[in-house]
Enzyme design. Structure first.
Site, mmCIF file in Angstrom:
data_model
loop_
_atom_site.group_PDB
_atom_site.id
_atom_site.type_symbol
_atom_site.label_atom_id
_atom_site.label_comp_id
_atom_site.label_asym_id
_atom_site.label_seq_id
_atom_site.Cartn_x
_atom_site.Cartn_y
_atom_site.Cartn_z
ATOM 1 C CB CYS A 197 18.140 53.360 102.835
ATOM 2 S SG CYS A 197 18.410 51.867 103.193
ATOM 3 C CG HIS A 218 20.153 53.333 107.528
ATOM 4 N ND1 HIS A 218 20.044 52.460 108.654
ATOM 5 C CD2 HIS A 218 20.251 53.109 106.214
ATOM 6 C CE1 HIS A 218 19.214 51.915 107.035
ATOM 7 N NE2 HIS A 218 19.082 51.412 106.561
#
Length: 329
Positions: free
Chosen positions: A126, A234
């Site tokens: 990710c 994130h």
């Protein structure tokens, strides 16, 4: 179009079903797969109830595509069995990413490398996905020499157990711990296990995967990956050195024209990307664009994306969309 989702009841698996429905992927029959304890359970997809089945039964059902989000050991065991039955596997685990015989794909960058013979396709990490989506247009123009990245990663990247730990701590409830330490009101500078060189697996993934996806082994990269008590996405502070000098206006223009990128960069109005704004979005958000005044040809940037969507589920579905559009499945 039969589509299997392996790990359909997990955090990413649930998000996969959501993204498949949202993007109107042409699923005629859903084949939800989970562990033996979940077999027989019902779940909803496209306003219809579907029954969770075993992996063995899923293989017999002969789906065109199987999207895996069930962990590395499951992928190692089951992906080759699905592939041997002629099913194209898109795998979210780290198991196949650095296998030289497997494609590691971010559609905006390198989907063109896919062929009908690619039966196990790896979905990248990710934190790597969002970084390379933002850096790719700049690499094409100025050529990257070196990247220094520090990540600030959501607890959702660990899974349901970590989300529960955070919320338990926030509510003063004692419960099972996903991490060795409390995560609420804390920062943990470790994601995945430590390796002999002192880096974590997550940090080395960012180096190795970036080179493979961008098809450039000359790129140097060093990373520090950190878990923080947030949900939604994130964040990354990226310092990137180029071979050629750049103009900030042109950098903004390149990023604004890049597929999947949204520029949010207005310091005067205190506008910049934040995880809460990226939550449930598929785009990669970029801001805090500024020249590094300590070194030539070097740019500082801030990159944010929803790790469960573009960092996992959406990227996997985009790979599937590409396969269908090119008649590769």
């Amino acid at each position: 179009m039969k589509v299997a989702v392996v790990g359909a009841t997990g955090l990413v698996g649930t998000k996969l079903l959501e993204v498949l429905a949202e993007r109107k992927f042409p699923v005629t029959e859903l084949i939800p797969v989970a562990s033996e304890k979940s077999v027989g359970k019902k779940l909803m997809f496209n306003n219809k109830e579907w029954t969770v089945i075993s992996a063995a039964d899923a293989i017999l059902a002969k789906p065109s595509i199987a999207i895996f989000s069930a962990g590395g050991s499951t992928s190692l065991d089951l992906a080759p069995k699905f592939a041997a039955a002629g099913i194209t596997v898109i795998d979210n685990s780290s198991t196949w990413r650095m296998d030289p015989s497997k494609r590691l794909v971010v559609p905006e960058l390198n989907a063109d490398a896919l062929t009908a013979t690619d039966k196990i396709i790896a979905n990248p990490n990710c934190s790597t996905i969002q970084m390379v989506v933002a850096l790719n247009p700049l690499h094409k123009k100025y050529k990257i020499k070196r990247i220094v990245v520090s990540t600030y990663q959501s607890v959702t990247g660990t899974g349901v157990k970590a989300v529960t730990q955070l919320m338990n701590e926030r509510n003063g409830v004692f419960g099972e711990m996903a991490y060795k330490y409390p995560i609420d009101l804390n920062v943990i500078p470790q994601i995945d296990v430590f390796l002999d060189n002192g880096y974590t697996k997550e940090e080395m993934k960012m180096l190795n995967e970036t080179r493979k996806i961008m098809r450039d082994d000359s790129i140097r990269l060093t990373a520090t990956t950190v878990r923080i008590p947030v949900m939604g996405g994130h964040s990354e502070a990226v310092n990137v050195e180029f071979e050629k000098d750049f103009d900030l206006t042109e950098v903004r223009s390149l990023l604004m024209g890049a597929p999947g990128v949204i520029v949010v960069d207005n310091p005067a109005a205190q506008e910049y990307p934040m995880p809460k704004d990226a939550h449930n979005r598929d785009e990669v958000f970029v801001g805090r664009l500024r020249r590094d005044e300590s070194q030539a040809n070097t740019l500082n940037m801030w990159i944010v994306s929803d790790n469960l969507r573009k960092g996992a589920a959406t990227n996997a579905v985009q790979i599937a969309e590409y396969l269908v559009s090119k008649g590769l499945v």
